[in-house]
Design a protein around this motif. Structure first.
Motif, mmCIF file in Angstrom:
data_model
loop_
_atom_site.group_PDB
_atom_site.id
_atom_site.type_symbol
_atom_site.label_atom_id
_atom_site.label_comp_id
_atom_site.label_asym_id
_atom_site.label_seq_id
_atom_site.Cartn_x
_atom_site.Cartn_y
_atom_site.Cartn_z
ATOM 1 N N TRP A 1 0.811 -1.155 0.165
ATOM 2 C CA TRP A 1 -0.134 0.185 -0.105
ATOM 3 C C TRP A 1 0.831 1.165 -0.025
ATOM 4 C CZ3 TRP A 1 1.026 3.192 4.135
ATOM 5 C CH2 TRP A 1 1.558 2.544 5.313
ATOM 6 N N TYR A 2 2.019 1.061 0.613
ATOM 7 C CA TYR A 2 2.942 2.532 0.561
ATOM 8 C C TYR A 2 3.342 2.587 -0.802
ATOM 9 C CZ TYR A 2 6.908 4.973 2.229
ATOM 10 O OH TYR A 2 7.857 5.856 2.737
ATOM 11 N N PHE A 3 3.629 1.784 -1.539
ATOM 12 C CA PHE A 3 4.219 1.985 -2.777
ATOM 13 C C PHE A 3 3.064 2.511 -3.494
ATOM 14 C CE2 PHE A 3 7.465 -0.832 -1.037
ATOM 15 C CZ PHE A 3 8.712 -0.059 -1.522
ATOM 16 N N CYS A 4 1.833 2.161 -3.468
ATOM 17 C CA CYS A 4 0.624 2.395 -4.154
ATOM 18 C C CYS A 4 0.675 4.079 -3.861
ATOM 19 C CB CYS A 4 -0.589 1.634 -3.637
ATOM 20 S SG CYS A 4 -0.757 -0.091 -4.015
ATOM 21 N N LEU A 5 0.641 4.495 -2.788
ATOM 22 C CA LEU A 5 0.664 5.903 -2.576
ATOM 23 C C LEU A 5 1.742 6.846 -3.219
ATOM 24 C CD1 LEU A 5 0.024 6.215 1.387
ATOM 25 C CD2 LEU A 5 -1.548 6.666 -0.432
ATOM 26 N N MET A 6 3.026 6.241 -3.318
ATOM 27 C CA MET A 6 4.228 6.869 -3.906
ATOM 28 C C MET A 6 3.736 6.879 -5.478
ATOM 29 S SD MET A 6 5.760 7.516 -1.362
ATOM 30 C CE MET A 6 4.468 7.636 -0.027
ATOM 31 N N GLY A 7 3.200 5.644 -5.987
ATOM 32 C CA GLY A 7 2.960 5.901 -7.434
ATOM 33 C C GLY A 7 1.961 6.687 -7.748
ATOM 34 N N MET A 8 0.918 7.011 -7.056
ATOM 35 C CA MET A 8 -0.090 7.974 -7.249
ATOM 36 C C MET A 8 0.463 9.332 -7.482
ATOM 37 S SD MET A 8 -3.045 6.541 -4.681
ATOM 38 C CE MET A 8 -4.138 7.925 -4.924
ATOM 39 N N ALA A 9 1.293 9.742 -6.355
ATOM 40 C CA ALA A 9 1.823 11.025 -6.393
ATOM 41 C C ALA A 9 2.832 11.209 -7.711
ATOM 42 C CB ALA A 9 2.784 11.382 -5.314
ATOM 43 N N ALA A 10 3.682 10.165 -7.804
ATOM 44 C CA ALA A 10 4.651 10.342 -8.944
ATOM 45 C C ALA A 10 4.155 10.346 -10.413
ATOM 46 C CB ALA A 10 5.364 9.017 -8.904
ATOM 47 N N VAL A 11 3.009 9.418 -10.543
ATOM 48 C CA VAL A 11 2.640 9.569 -11.849
ATOM 49 C C VAL A 11 1.865 10.825 -12.207
ATOM 50 C CG1 VAL A 11 0.816 8.271 -13.330
ATOM 51 C CG2 VAL A 11 2.494 7.067 -12.060
ATOM 52 N N MET A 12 1.108 11.438 -11.282
ATOM 53 C CA MET A 12 0.272 12.558 -11.619
ATOM 54 C C MET A 12 1.289 13.787 -11.748
ATOM 55 S SD MET A 12 -2.078 14.830 -8.871
ATOM 56 C CE MET A 12 -3.710 14.329 -9.561
ATOM 57 N N ALA A 13 2.420 13.588 -11.005
ATOM 58 C CA ALA A 13 3.501 14.678 -11.234
ATOM 59 C C ALA A 13 4.110 14.769 -12.509
ATOM 60 C CB ALA A 13 4.526 14.662 -10.193
ATOM 61 N N GLY A 14 4.389 13.587 -13.077
ATOM 62 C CA GLY A 14 5.048 13.259 -14.205
ATOM 63 C C GLY A 14 4.172 13.497 -15.432
ATOM 64 N N THR A 15 2.948 13.287 -15.256
ATOM 65 C CA THR A 15 2.051 13.214 -16.516
ATOM 66 C C THR A 15 1.788 14.722 -16.637
ATOM 67 O OG1 THR A 15 0.082 12.750 -15.307
ATOM 68 C CG2 THR A 15 1.257 10.980 -16.520
ATOM 69 N N VAL A 16 1.232 15.563 -15.495
ATOM 70 C CA VAL A 16 0.812 16.925 -15.622
ATOM 71 C C VAL A 16 1.971 17.907 -15.616
ATOM 72 C CG1 VAL A 16 -0.945 18.566 -14.544
ATOM 73 C CG2 VAL A 16 -1.165 16.024 -14.504
ATOM 74 N N HIS A 17 3.339 17.359 -15.440
ATOM 75 C CA HIS A 17 4.491 18.326 -15.179
ATOM 76 C C HIS A 17 3.969 19.282 -14.102
ATOM 77 C CE1 HIS A 17 6.676 17.221 -18.721
ATOM 78 N NE2 HIS A 17 5.589 16.562 -18.888
ATOM 79 N N ALA A 18 3.536 18.675 -12.942
ATOM 80 C CA ALA A 18 3.150 19.826 -11.745
ATOM 81 C C ALA A 18 3.641 19.044 -10.400
ATOM 82 C CB ALA A 18 1.610 20.061 -11.840
ATOM 83 N N PRO A 19 4.844 18.969 -10.117
ATOM 84 C CA PRO A 19 5.209 18.019 -9.037
ATOM 85 C C PRO A 19 4.596 18.750 -7.606
ATOM 86 C CG PRO A 19 7.062 18.669 -10.231
ATOM 87 C CD PRO A 19 6.008 19.227 -10.842
#
Length: 467
Positions: A378-396
């Motif tokens: 579950w911890y990596f699920c949270l990290m993946g959510m933040a990372a993919v949103m940041a990388g696709t929208v270019h808004a870290p």
């Protein structure tokens, strides 16, 4: 409502200063936008429940082949023959209004995207509600500013403030809404407009929370102290998310370009709807926003990726789980592009949370299964959510704060920073000229191109003779 706004305008023109006028406008924008976001969530939920009524998770449900197609078709007809204008691609439309200096948005746009989105997403299209509600909020900002006789320069700022309030309301994330206006729309605010933006986002989020009894949209029950030994794995996941973001954006943009380029809009609606329907039938977790799947995964529960679909009955087998997770990750970008380009009305922020969660699950569970490790999936699920949103929208920054506020996990801020930084760095190293296509936005590009510009003075009221 119009009479009360005019009465309020008369009082403020007589007694209020410019700064007070702007603050009160931000207050009204926050309240109205928060109410619209709450109504949108309710409509989507109602339509979704009607479509899933009688669904049996133990057998294939053939009606799923119809619902997303019907949703896109109905929304396309709604835009063409009822509204008479485009309501999809909300962030793109907001940015176009801001860049063109056209500060007038039709009052009907405060509600048209909400109605269309409730049909598109409620009937199963793979997308989110944030783009439409941002457009609704932008229309609220434009029309409230005009009703109070602010100048066109102020109208432009209020459009961005309304859009930020929409994001804040739909995610119940005030800082996320503020950073959307600053980071994605790239607006420059002086002190008073910035105060109005913060106020609007707080009020919009609070209003939406009030209608939902102050509950989080994503319930999160896990708890764990920061484990430094996991940071290396978080960094590796961040790199993998960066590579996936490149693929996600490529498939999304190519699919959207394909359907937007079709002259025959009937075939565009049918083609995009068919793609969404077949995908949801094969992988039922792709039906709608998928937030129920996200909630299961981040709380350590097994998610039924295949229950109720073509391969129902195989959800508990590891090989089938991998098949479903990889299949959904490969399709998700294309489905998001199809949802808003073929005639539907949807956003593309929430799908990045879904994709990041599934990727984090596949990474964590794969490590545990293949190498016999005991890492918290579950911890990596949270990290993946933040990372993919940041990388696709270019808004870290926006991605980090939306995750912290939406799931109430600010205690994992350091881990989010590591995952997001490595993801965004990977995107920029592999594809240095990439950007968020809906707004032409990219943080690194803007930093390189930034230069100091003279401050523009903005007067507080529109001349009485100007319409």
């Amino acid at each position: 409502a119009g009479r009360r706004l005019r009465r309020l305008r008369v009082v403020m023109e007589r007694d209020a200063s410019q700064n007070t006028l702007v603050i009160i406008t931000g207050f009204l924008v926050g309240l109205f936008t928060g109410s619209i976001a709450a109504a949108l969530k309710l409509l989507v939920s109602m339509v979704n429940e009607l479509c899933l009524l009688g669904i049996d998770t133990d057998v294939p449900n053939w009606p799923i082949l119809l619902y997303p197609l019907a949703g896109v078709a109905i929304t396309a007809l709604f835009q063409r023959y009822v509204v008479g204008r485009q309501c999809s691609r909300g962030t793109y439309l907001i940015r176009r209004h801001i860049d063109s200096g056209d500060s007038r948005i039709s009052p009907f746009m405060m509600f048209d995207p909400m109605i269309g989105c409730s049909v598109t997403i409620g009937m199963g299209a793979s997308g989110g509600t944030e783009g439409p509600v941002a457009l609704c909020g932008s229309a609220v900002g434009s029309n409230v500013a005009r009703a109070l006789r602010l100048t066109p320069s102020w109208d432009r700022l209020m459009m961005a403030i309304g859009a930020g309030a929409g994001i804040a309301a739909i995610f119940k994330a005030p800082m996320g809404g503020v950073l959307f206006a600053l980071e994605v729309l790239q607006m420059e605010f002086t002190t008073i407009p910035m105060i109005a933006l913060v106020l609007a986002c707080i009020l919009a989020s609070s209003t939406a929370s009030l209608f939902s009894n102050f509950t989080l949209d994503i319930d999160f029950y896990q708890s764990m102290r920061i484990d430094v030994s996991l940071m290396g794995w978080v960094a590796l996941l961040g790199v993998l998310c960066g590579l996936y973001c490149i693929y996600f954006n490529y498939t999304k943009n190519r699919t959207a370009g394909c359907f937007l380029g079709m002259r025959n809009r009937v075939w565009a609606a049918l083609g995009s709807g068919a793609l969404l329907s077949v995908s949801a039938f094969v992988f039922p977790a792709l039906f709608g926003t998928g937030m129920d799947v996200v909630e299961d995964l981040i709380n350590g529960r097994s998610a039924e990726f295949l229950a109720g679909g073509l391969f129902t009955g195989h959800s508990g087998e590891w090989g089938w789980v991998v098949f479903a997770a990889v299949g959904m990750l490969l399709l998700k970008g294309a489905l998001v592009g199809a949802a808003y380009s073929g005639g539907g009305i949807s956003g593309d922020f929430v799908p990045t949370l879904f994709a990041g969660c599934v990727l984090g699950f596949l990474f964590g569970q794969g490590m545990n299964t293949v190498f016999g490790m005991h890492m918290p999936v579950w911890y990596f699920c949270l990290m993946g959510m933040a990372a993919v949103m940041a990388g696709t929208v270019h808004a870290p920054l926006m991605a980090i704060f939306i995750l912290c506020e939406t799931t109430d996990t600010s205690g994992y801020l350091v881990a989010y920073l590591v995952a997001v930084a490595l993801c965004y760095a990977t995107v920029k190293v592999v594809t240095p000229k990439s950007w968020y296509a809906e707004t032409g936005h990219d943080d690194m590009m803007m930093i390189r191109m930034w230069k100091k510009t003279p401050e523009i003075k903005i007067s507080g009221r529109r001349p009485r003779g100007r319409k």
